[in-house]
Each structure stands twice: as C-alpha cells, then as structure tokens.
Motif scaffolding. Structure first.
Motif, short mmCIF file in Angstrom:
data_model
loop_
_atom_site.label_atom_id
_atom_site.label_comp_id
_atom_site.label_asym_id
_atom_site.label_seq_id
_atom_site.Cartn_x
_atom_site.Cartn_y
_atom_site.Cartn_z
N ASN A 79 -15.04 8.54 -4.22
CA ASN A 79 -14.33 7.55 -5.04
C ASN A 79 -13.16 7.19 -4.56
O ASN A 79 -12.22 8.12 -4.22
CB ASN A 79 -14.33 8.31 -6.51
N LEU A 80 -12.73 5.97 -4.37
CA LEU A 80 -11.49 5.36 -3.94
C LEU A 80 -10.87 4.52 -4.83
O LEU A 80 -11.59 3.54 -5.50
CB LEU A 80 -11.68 4.63 -2.70
N VAL A 81 -9.75 4.77 -5.08
CA VAL A 81 -8.95 3.72 -5.84
C VAL A 81 -7.73 3.06 -5.13
O VAL A 81 -6.88 3.61 -4.52
CB VAL A 81 -8.12 4.48 -7.31
N PHE A 82 -7.87 1.85 -5.17
CA PHE A 82 -7.05 1.08 -4.46
C PHE A 82 -6.14 0.29 -5.43
O PHE A 82 -6.17 -0.16 -6.46
CB PHE A 82 -7.52 -0.11 -3.82
N GLU A 83 -4.84 0.38 -5.12
CA GLU A 83 -3.67 -0.29 -5.59
C GLU A 83 -2.91 -1.45 -5.30
O GLU A 83 -2.74 -1.37 -4.00
CB GLU A 83 -2.35 0.75 -6.00
N LYS A 84 -2.88 -2.54 -5.90
CA LYS A 84 -2.34 -3.90 -5.39
C LYS A 84 -0.86 -3.48 -4.98
O LYS A 84 -0.12 -2.78 -5.88
CB LYS A 84 -2.42 -5.08 -6.59
N MET A 85 -0.66 -3.85 -3.74
CA MET A 85 1.05 -3.92 -3.30
C MET A 85 1.59 -4.86 -3.60
O MET A 85 1.15 -6.16 -3.89
CB MET A 85 0.87 -3.62 -1.69
N ASN A 86 2.90 -4.79 -3.88
CA ASN A 86 3.95 -5.88 -4.67
C ASN A 86 4.75 -6.23 -3.17
O ASN A 86 5.82 -5.35 -3.13
CB ASN A 86 4.74 -5.26 -5.74
#
Length: 87
Positions: A79-86
C-alpha cells in the motif's frame, strides 16, 4: 477544517495547506522459478510517475495475504500513499 485535519506528523507541525493524497495498492507476484518478486519494476515506475505528477511517497506498508485457487500461496500486498508536493 478541524484541528486534527490540519495536523501533519512531520516534525509535529501544523499543516495549513490543502494537502492532497493518492492511495495505491500493488500485489507482488512471485517468480515461478527462483525467489523474489517479478514486478518490483512496477513499483519503481509507479513512484516515478507519481513524482513526475508532483507527488512524493509519504507512506509504504506491506502485508502478506493468503491466496487460494490455481497457484495459491501467499501474496505480498503493498500500500503506497503519495502526498502532493507544494513547489
């Protein structure tokens, strides 16, 4: 947005931006001959694709699940969770 919605575990700081996440799952397939998995490349390509779209890997978790039927055996679920980079 409530207090807990704004909490970011990174350095215990409050995150007030509008974060976005993508959650994805990959099931690793065992090689028929030898040891290991035959689709690690798939994980690498997925991570590179998400990075190109402005997301970084935030969390990676794996577990083993039993499988029945032809081939049977255990499967490793990632399971992979990706976070939007600012940027």
């Amino acid at each position: 947005m409530g207090f807990m919605d704004a909490f970011n575990d990174e350095a215990g700081k409050i995150n007030n931006n509008n974060g976005q996440y993508r959650v994805m799952q990959i099931v690793l397939r065992e090689k028929f001959v030898g040891k290991g998995s035959k689709n690690f490349r798939e994980i690498e390509e997925l991570c590179n694709q998400q990075y190109a779209e402005g997301y970084r890997l935030h969390t990676f978790a794996q577990s083993t699940a039993g499988s029945v039927g032809i081939g049977g055996g255990d499967r490793t679920v990632c399971n992979l969770v990706f976070e939007k980079m600012n940027i």
